[in-house]
Design a protein around this motif. Structure first.
Motif, mmCIF file in Angstrom:
data_model
loop_
_atom_site.group_PDB
_atom_site.id
_atom_site.type_symbol
_atom_site.label_atom_id
_atom_site.label_comp_id
_atom_site.label_asym_id
_atom_site.label_seq_id
_atom_site.Cartn_x
_atom_site.Cartn_y
_atom_site.Cartn_z
ATOM 1 N N SER B 4 0.833 -1.216 0.000
ATOM 2 C CA SER B 4 0.000 0.000 0.000
ATOM 3 C C SER B 4 0.864 1.262 0.000
ATOM 4 O O SER B 4 0.522 2.249 -0.656
ATOM 5 N N VAL B 5 1.974 1.233 0.713
ATOM 6 C CA VAL B 5 2.873 2.401 0.723
ATOM 7 C C VAL B 5 3.489 2.559 -0.665
ATOM 8 O O VAL B 5 3.587 3.669 -1.198
ATOM 9 N N GLU B 8 0.755 3.981 -3.055
ATOM 10 C CA GLU B 8 0.461 5.390 -2.791
ATOM 11 C C GLU B 8 1.630 6.273 -3.222
ATOM 12 O O GLU B 8 1.442 7.338 -3.803
ATOM 13 N N ARG B 11 1.492 6.547 -6.873
ATOM 14 C CA ARG B 11 0.388 7.440 -7.281
ATOM 15 C C ARG B 11 0.797 8.905 -7.141
ATOM 16 O O ARG B 11 0.422 9.748 -7.939
ATOM 17 N N GLN B 12 1.554 9.182 -6.089
ATOM 18 C CA GLN B 12 1.956 10.576 -5.841
ATOM 19 C C GLN B 12 3.104 11.017 -6.750
ATOM 20 O O GLN B 12 3.464 12.184 -6.754
#
Lengths: 326, 268
Positions: B4-5, B8, B11-12
């Protein structure tokens, strides 16, 4: 003496440990620097927070409140002593502990370019059960009147705090650790927050919140711990603490202070810290105003100032009274 | 949830990856399109007339034959300098692994979640490594597009080798940045140090290339840029010991960062 009071309080809570304190610290100390440059941020903290209570952690800026919270979250490591949450060591079992707690820092920083919803989804995915958590987040956001579609950079400081509360609460943690949770929130939202905390307590969950807002502590906390210069001065129930009622009074006379008034006031048991300066007389008054109003009636009162005591005043008064009693 | 990290972080980052990739590929495309404007024999003669130090400044060693080819022209015109421009990207990403988030206070929020510090580092590192690969891929596509638009004949295989050689190099720069960010808690100091590291490395490489066969060459050995030589790659293909060196050092720096970060206080 103050230290002894705090220790006595801690000592009386040993039995609570057996019944499972949610937070327990023993000699928890944090020092920064080295050699002669050592600064003690927290000094041998012994603290117990019981299940199902809202514990207010009070103290002025720099007292060590945030240091305590960061130690509990394993963000910083103690110089000595230890801390447990749910009877697990905060360092060795931090991941398991963190899955059961919700946290909001005092100065909340989030990813400026992301929307509230994107951040909620991210945090939910790290915690697992993203769908269930996101549903809870929706409900909390609605209750706090937070628009989660906005980017963090477009949120006011109050709305950022709301988002922080959503992130801390959305997975229904067993323990909430909140650092100055209501700073920047408007009174209506503060009221909603207080209601949520009370509901939280009714579910048997625990809240550890740091604050220097007395009204907030009075409204929601069961017990408070007072920290000053890294030293836990006392742990008391809110009920006992707020029993001490006094005000700071200043009376400005148009003419000179009436003759004999100072002596008269000095002899009143409810008046202390009496002083006079020109046409002004200042004092601390405990209890009703009527005896004072009758006494000053002999002069022409130009201005009467009544100030609510600060949190620190109350604590100082509380413990000086306690010392006298003992 | 594991990954998940990573997701994310990616995505950023994808937009920056796209902007950097498009910018560098446009630069590469421009260089390729310019190839027909030059006579390679004249180019060779011109290069021979330059002193070694000047050649070193444009990233040319003693492989003049190679640099008088289309691929060599692209190597001088693009890879010699783009590596230095591109190095800003892994520095930015390396700072984001811990230093920026720590400085802003975001790390307090992240580490209050049920996630180990080491996991945060490794997932972010991998996400940024993927974004570096993305930028390199876009550069490669840009060079190809330039060749098509300009009708330039390029050895696709050699070009791919020179381009993708940037991946271990940039991941190494990111690893160094991350390590400095972990050791030095102050973001600005860490940024200053990594900038000095890259500039010093460039200077040492230039000195080393200019002074081949002298003591200067020995000095150049310590520069990480010495092991990214477009001319060598064009003539020899992938130089696996160099790639292995970058990879090994990156892994060592990653492990050292994880170890150090686990031990220390998170700054505010």
């Amino acid at each position: 003496m103050l230290r002894r009071n705090a220790s006595q309080e801690s000592g009386s809570e040993e039995s609570n440990m057996a019944s499972g304190s949610v937070i327990a610290t023993t000699g928890l100390t944090k020092a920064y620097g080295s050699g002669s440059q050592i600064t003690l941020a927290l000094d041998k903290l012994d603290l117990r927070v019981n299940q199902g209570e809202i514990f207010g952690y009070l103290g002025p800026n720099g007292a060590g409140k945030t240091t305590t919270i960061r130690l509990l979250l394993d963000l910083i490591r103690p110089s000595s002593g230890s801390a447990t949450i749910f009877d697990m060591d905060v360092r060795a079992q931090s991941v398991e502990i963190h899955s059961r707690i919700g946290f909001m820092p005092g100065e909340l920083s989030l990813w400026e370019g992301r929307t509230g919803l994107q951040i909620i989804n991210y945090i939910a995915s790290v915690r697992g059960d993203a769908k269930g958590i996101a549903k809870n987040a929706d409900e909390i956001a609605e209750r706090l009147q937070l628009d989660t579609s906005k980017r963090v950079r477009d949120l006011s400081s109050g709305n950022k705090r709301k988002l922080g509360l959503v992130l801390a609460l959305m997975h229904e943690p067993e323990l909430l650790i909140l650092d100055e949770p209501t700073g920047g929130l408007d009174p209506l939202v503060q009221q909603t927050f207080h209601e949520m905390m009370n509901e939280y307590r009714e579910k048997g969950k625990t809240v550890f919140l740091s604050s220097h807002v007395l009204s907030e502590v009075q409204a929601i906390c069961d017990r408070v711990g007072i920290l000053r210069d890294g030293d836990l001065k006392a742990v008391e129930s809110v009920e006992r603490l707020t029993h001490v009622e006094f005000h700071h009074i200043e009376v400005d006379f148009r003419d000179a202070i009436p003759a004999g008034l100072q002596e008269q006031l000095a002899n009143m048991p409810q008046v202390s810290q009496l002083s006079a300066n020109g046409n002004r007389i200042s004092m601390r008054l405990v209890g009703d105003f009527d005896p004072l109003l009758r006494a000053i009636g002999a002069g022409y009162v130009e201005l009467l100032r009544v100030e609510e005591p600060t949190l620190e005043d109350i604590f100082l008064a509380f413990y000086s009274d306690k010392e006298k009693a003992s | 949830m594991i990954g998940s990290v990573f997701l994310e972080t990616y995505r950023q980052t994808w937009k920056q990856m796209l902007y950097w990739g498009l910018g560098l590929s446009a630069l590469g495309m421009l260089v390729v399109v310019m190839v027909p404007l030059f006579d390679m024999q004249q180019m060779r003669d011109l290069l021979e007339s330059f002193p070694a130090f000047v050649l070193a400044l444009v990233g040319v060693g003693d492989e003049l034959e190679i640099f008088a080819t289309n691929e060599g022209f692209v190597a001088i015109g693009f890879f010699g300098k783009s590596a230095l421009i591109f190095a800003v990207y892994p520095v930015v990403m390396g700072m984001r692994i811990t230093a920026n988030d720590e400085d802003s206070g975001i790390m307090d929020v992240v580490l209050s979640l049920p996630v180990e510090r080491a996991r945060v580092i490794i997932e972010k590192f991998l996400a940024y490594a993927v974004s570096i690969i993305g930028v390199v891929l876009l550069i490669y596509l840009g060079l190809h597009l330039g060749a098509l638009l300009g009708g330039v004949e390029l050895d696709v295989g050699r070009l791919a080798e020179v381009t993708f050689y940037l991946v271990p190099l940039m991941i190494f720069v990111m690893a160094v940045t991350m390590f400095i960010g972990v050791v030095i808690r102050r973001r600005q100091v860490a940024l200053g140090l990594i900038t000095a590291f890259v500039i010093m490395s460039y200077m040492l490489q230039t000195i080393g290339t200019a002074g081949e066969g002298t003591v200067a060459e020995t000095i150049g050995i310590v520069s990480f840029l010495t092991y990214y030589n477009a001319g060598d790659i064009l003539s020899q293909g992938f130089i696996w010991p160099h790639i292995a060196g970058y990879a090994l050092l990156s892994v060592v720096l990653l492990l050292a960062s994880m170890h150090q970060y686990e031990r220390r206080d998170i700054a505010v």
